[in-house]
Structures are given as structure tokens and as C-alpha cells.
Write a protein that holds these residues in place. Structure first.
Motif, PDB file in Angstrom:
ATOM      1  N   THR A 216       0.763  -1.111   0.024  1.00 50.95           N
ATOM      2  CA  THR A 216       0.018   0.089   0.233  1.00 50.95           C
ATOM      3  C   THR A 216       0.882   1.253  -0.091  1.00 50.95           C
ATOM      4  OG1 THR A 216       0.030  -0.065   2.452  1.00 50.95           O
ATOM      5  CG2 THR A 216      -1.868  -1.353   1.234  1.00 50.95           C
ATOM      6  N   ARG A 454      -3.711   6.263   8.053  1.00 46.90           N
ATOM      7  CA  ARG A 454      -4.082   6.948   6.897  1.00 46.90           C
ATOM      8  C   ARG A 454      -3.346   8.204   6.574  1.00 46.90           C
ATOM      9  NH1 ARG A 454      -9.201   5.758   9.656  1.00 46.90           N
ATOM     10  NH2 ARG A 454     -10.496   4.148   8.537  1.00 46.90           N
ATOM     11  N   LYS A 457      -0.451   6.934   4.521  1.00 45.60           N
ATOM     12  CA  LYS A 457      -0.921   6.485   3.426  1.00 45.60           C
ATOM     13  C   LYS A 457      -1.302   7.640   2.141  1.00 45.60           C
ATOM     14  CE  LYS A 457      -3.070   3.822   0.206  1.00 45.60           C
ATOM     15  NZ  LYS A 457      -2.237   2.974  -1.007  1.00 45.60           N
ATOM     16  N   THR A 458      -1.945   8.530   2.777  1.00 46.26           N
ATOM     17  CA  THR A 458      -2.310   9.570   1.887  1.00 46.26           C
ATOM     18  C   THR A 458      -1.235  10.495   1.618  1.00 46.26           C
ATOM     19  OG1 THR A 458      -4.437   9.895   3.125  1.00 46.26           O
ATOM     20  CG2 THR A 458      -3.827  11.772   1.847  1.00 46.26           C
ATOM     21  N   ASP A 461       0.874   8.376  -1.060  1.00 49.73           N
ATOM     22  CA  ASP A 461       0.100   7.884  -2.286  1.00 49.73           C
ATOM     23  C   ASP A 461      -1.218   8.573  -2.158  1.00 49.73           C
ATOM     24  OD1 ASP A 461      -1.172   6.313  -4.241  1.00 49.73           O
ATOM     25  OD2 ASP A 461      -1.554   4.601  -2.907  1.00 49.73           O
ATOM     26  N   ASN A 464      -4.147   7.336  -3.907  1.00 50.41           N
ATOM     27  CA  ASN A 464      -4.512   5.765  -3.650  1.00 50.41           C
ATOM     28  C   ASN A 464      -4.693   4.819  -4.738  1.00 50.41           C
ATOM     29  OD1 ASN A 464      -5.544   3.975  -1.575  1.00 50.41           O
ATOM     30  ND2 ASN A 464      -7.787   4.295  -2.123  1.00 50.41           N
ATOM     31  N   PRO A 468      -5.016  -0.390  -3.418  1.00 48.96           N
ATOM     32  CA  PRO A 468      -6.204   0.117  -2.531  1.00 48.96           C
ATOM     33  C   PRO A 468      -7.172  -0.623  -1.916  1.00 48.96           C
ATOM     34  CG  PRO A 468      -6.529   0.432  -5.071  1.00 48.96           C
ATOM     35  CD  PRO A 468      -5.036  -0.031  -4.744  1.00 48.96           C
ATOM     36  N   LEU A 474     -10.055   4.366   2.928  1.00 51.45           N
ATOM     37  CA  LEU A 474      -9.530   5.937   3.006  1.00 51.45           C
ATOM     38  C   LEU A 474     -10.801   6.680   3.047  1.00 51.45           C
ATOM     39  CD1 LEU A 474      -6.355   6.067   0.695  1.00 51.45           C
ATOM     40  CD2 LEU A 474      -6.630   6.074   3.436  1.00 51.45           C
TER      41      LEU A 474
END
Length: 474
Positions: A216, A454, A457-458, A461, A464, A468, A474
């Protein structure tokens, strides 16, 4: 601790994102025969060992280099299309399923051992190298790589899920054994994390961030690992117990006494019967510990004597020894194939697997009640445990066409996880979250921790596109 879990969804949420024809054309021009749109190939890359059924990815790119991975991600990023890394396809929690559609990037052809630094006890490999191939490549150096999940998984997949296996009680998991990585980011940039040095205090530990991120946060293209000297002496044995409780309590005592046992695996009587049938063995069909001891001859003998004395306190029968390397291989191959022994015992079934891990002192509390609940349910099952580190698995063997059996199995899993969390444990000791355990992550880690995940991740990426729908929404 008061744990209140919300029910997990029985089916993953599928919300596919369109793949524009222009992207397929661009991939075709760049990759030629390395791109496949064939239905059978897409279906092969759209299933794993989980019980979920999800539409396959829209296309498959067979990467042969880090540049291939980078170029595929760059093209996908232009159109904000998901990319899902694919290794051996042996994950059990839905990690590689294309729940939002997109492109599968198969790294299986990136299967070279790039550099063996025997004098430093390290090796650098591409992500498609499997654990068995790696050990074959390094065996002439007198070294080995100990992490051994049941399947012959790819090293990239093992990093992505932070895998462990039967040797983890002595040698640790992938978390402790990955030194450095090359990673393709969501923008297609290739970055490097870590070094071959034994330790570092240089900045954020990006290597540890990537290990266990389940594809991810980036796609791994090169991995540097620790190696270990082959032990001078190795002894393996089985020991039977009249009850599962006695076997578990003997294990707890072995670990609390500080015995540096290399492997300590538990099978209940039901599972031993399945393993005997599948692997043509004649193990006593009762609660069974499979153990292995590594070290110098004197050190191994000391370990054996201590463990034999502990086992005797809990009614352990005479140890049955695997005297030759061939006998040891046969024994451990049978253990690694316990999953497939379970599947064979009920043709046509699907497996809903669990993967709880608890502090060693609470192992009996977690494991014994979970087995009793499963037996009372009537659902066929198998049970194996890396009990030396408090990790155990239940595999519920369900009829995939029976909603009732699936619901019962999911409820059993729900109760098992609730119990593990209440005892200070985790919902997954080694399989990862994937799709199946997303409902448990919040309860285990808390709102703030998941919010931080989160945010990471944001930040890494923003569109997303990297695998995903896994770990959390998300």
C-alpha cells in the motif's frame, strides 16, 4: 480490557475504478508481450488462498526489472489507476485481490539472487525469489535464511506481509531480518532505504515502514536480508500429550525457562490425523509438539534435556526423533503442508483462517477456549500453532456455497480475535490485515493510530493507487 468489536463484513467492498483504453494502449506499447489481457491470466492474478471471490484485475504486467515496475506505475499514476503487486499468490487474507480493479504487476520474473556477502551474513535479492530458491542459492556458503511461512512464498510478499513461520521463535520475523530495500513509490520514483550495516540511526526507519505495508506504500524491487550460519548440530523430535492443555502448558514453561528452541509447533489430534493422511505419516493422533534444536552439540544436548524434563512434568510421552536430514525435511514439509492437508480433508471447501498471537503466558487462555468453541460449532477445522511465540491458527473449512457455514466461521473468528485482544494480543501475528482483518484493526490499535496510518498512506500515495482497499478504507 473491555473489547467491543463491530461485526466484520463477510464480503469485501468492490468499487472498481475505470481503466482507460489509453492506458492499456500505453502499457501495450511499453511492454509488448510482457502485458497480458487474457482472461485466464487475469483470473490467476485475481485470486489467492483466501475465501473471497472478487473480479480479476483488468490487465497483468510481467515486470522483469525495477525499471519495468517504475514505468508501469508511472503510466498507471497518470490515469490514477490502481496497481497491485503480485508475487507467488499465496497470501491468505485477500492482499492481492483487485477490489478497485486496475493493473496487477507480477514480479515473479524478477527472481535473481543479486549478491551474497557471506562475510557480512547478508544477501541481496529481487522480490520474486522464493524462500526455497534463496536457501538453495546460499547453502554452499554455510549460511541460510530462516524465515519460512508455510507456502514457498516470494521474498517480496514475505516482506509485504511481515511474514514469519516456524523458526520465528529463535530467529525473529521479516521485521528483524530485512536490512535494506529498493522501492518504487506511487509516483514511479525508485528510492532506497537502509544499508547493509547491522544498525543505523539515520533518519526515519523507512525500511520498517515498508515491511508489513502490504503493497500500500510502495512496490519492492530489491531486498537485502540477514543470513545465519547453518547450526553445527540440529535435532528434531515430536512429543505427544494426552491433552491439548498439557501440550500448551509445556510450551509455556519451555519459553519461560529461556530455552533457545529453534522451532516449537503445536498440532491438535484432529490436525495430526489430517497431516498423516496427506503426508503419509504415522504420527500419534493426539496433541503433538514438533520441536527442533539448533546450536553446538553440547548446547543442543542441554536444550534437549531441559525440554524433556519439562515435557515429562506435563505427561509428554517419549520423544520420537528425526535422526537424518531427510527425516527432518519430511517432518517439516508435512507441518508446512498442514493447510493443504486441511483442504484435502474436505474436497471443495474454502478456508477462513485466523492468525491470533498473544503473550506467551496467556496462550492457554486464548487457544484452548477457541478450540472448544470451534468443536462445539460443528464446523470442520484444523489447528496449528507457532506456539513458541504465542501465535496460533484456526482454519475453518467451510462449504463456499453455504452462507450459514460462512457466518458461523466468521463468528468463531470474531470471538477468537475478541479473546486475543482482551489478553493483550493481536488479530494477526503474521498473515497481515489485507481485506479480512480490516474490521479488527481499529479495535487493536485505536483511532489515533489508524488516523496516523491513513495520514502516512495519503502523504505517500495521494491518489490511492497502491493496492487500494487493503488494511483500512480511506
Amino acid at each position: 480490557m473491555n473489547v467491543s468489536l463491530t461485526s466484520e463484513p463477510l464480503r469485501p467492498v468492490v468499487q472498481t475504478r475505470p481503466v482507460p483504453p489509453a492506458l492499456i494502449e500505453a502499457l501495450s506499447q511499453r511492454f509488448g508481450k510482457q502485458l497480458s489481457l487474457a482472461q485466464v491470466v487475469r483470473e490467476q492474478h485475481g485470486r489467492d488462498e483466501s475465501s473471497f471471490s472478487v473480479p480479476p484485475p483488468d490487465a497483468v504486467v510481467f515486470a522483469e526489472s525495477a525499471q519495468d515496475v517504475s514505468d508501469a506505475v508511472k503510466l498507471a499514476a497518470q490515469y490514477k489507476v490502481p496497481v497491485i503487486p503480485f508475487g507467488a499468490g499465496s497470501s491468505v487474507e485477500g492482499h492481492l485481490l483487485a477490489v478497485q480493479g486496475g493493473i496487477s504487476i507480477d514480479v515473479g520474473r524478477m527472481n535473481q539472487v543479486l549478491a551474497i556477502h557471506a562475510e557480512d551474513l547478508t544477501v541481496t535479492v529481487q522480490p520474486g525469489v522464493t524462500r526455497k530458491a534463496l536457501n538453495e542459492a546460499v547453502k554452499s556458503t554455510g549460511l541460510f535464511f530462516p524465515i519460512d511461512p508455510g507456502a514457498d512464498a516470494s521474498i517480496g510478499g514475505m516482506c509485504a506481509t511481515r511474514a514469519s513461520g516456524t523458526n520465528a521463535v529463535r530467529y525473529g520475523t521479516m521485521r528483524e531480518n530485512v536490512l535494506a530495500l529498493d522501492v518504487v513509490t506511487a509516483s514511479g520514483e525508485l528510492i532506497h532505504t537502509g544499508t547493509r550495516a547491522k544498525k543505523s540511526s539515520a533518519g526515519y526507519d523507512l525500511t520498517r515502514l515498508m515491511v508489513g505495508s502490504e503493497g500500500t506504500l510502495g512496490i519492492l524491487t530489491e531486498i537485502t536480508l540477514k543470513l545465519y550460519p547453518l547450526p553445527e548440530a540440529v535435532m528434531a523430535a515430536t512429543c505427544s500429550f494426552a491433552s491439548l492443555a498439557e501440550a500448551v502448558n509445556a510450551t509455556i514453561q519451555i519459553i519461560q525457562m529461556g530455552v533457545p528452541i529453534a522451532r516449537c509447533e503445536l498440532l491438535d489430534a484432529v490436525t495430526v490425523r489430517m497431516v498423516n493422511t496427506h503426508s503419509k505419516l504415522s504420527l500419534p493422533e493426539s496433541a503433538l509438539l514438533l520441536m527442533e534444536f539448533h546450536g553446538s552439540p553440547a548446547g543442543v544436548q542441554e536444550q534437549v534435556e531441559t525440554v524433556q524434563a519439562i515435557a515429562a512434568e506435563f505427561g509428554g510421552d517419549t520423544f520420537e526423533w528425526a535422526h537424518t536430514p531427510e527425516e527432518r525435511t519430511r517432518l517439516w514439509t508435512a507441518r508446512h503442508n498442514a493447510y493443504f492437508a486441511g483442504v484435502q480433508s474436505r474436497p471443495g471447501c474454502k478456508v477462513i483462517s485466523t492468525d491470533a498471537c498473544v503473550p506467551i503466558s496467556r496462550l492457554a487462555d486464548a487457544l484452548l477456549d477457541s478450540v472448544l468453541e470451534t468443536q462445539a460449532s460443528g464446523i470442520p477445522y484444523f489447528m496449528v500453532g507457532h506456539v513458541g511465540d504465542g501465535n496460533f491458527h484456526m482454519g475453518y473449512l467451510i462449504d463456499p456455497n453455504s452462507p450459514e457455514e460462512r457466518a458461523t466461521a466468521e463468528q468463531l473468528n470474531h470471538q477468537l480475535v475478541r479473546r486475543a485482544l482482551a489478553l493483550g494480543g493481536t488479530c494477526t501475528g503474521e498473515h497481515g490485515v489485507g481485506l479480512h482483518k480490516k474490521g479488527f484493526l481499529l479495535e487493536e490499535t485505536g483511532v489515533g493510530a489508524v488516523a496516523m496510518m491513513r495520514a502516512i498512506k495519503t502523504a505517500l500515495d495521494p491518489d490511492n493507487i497502491l493496492n487500494p482497499g487493503k488494511i483500512f478504507e480511506l
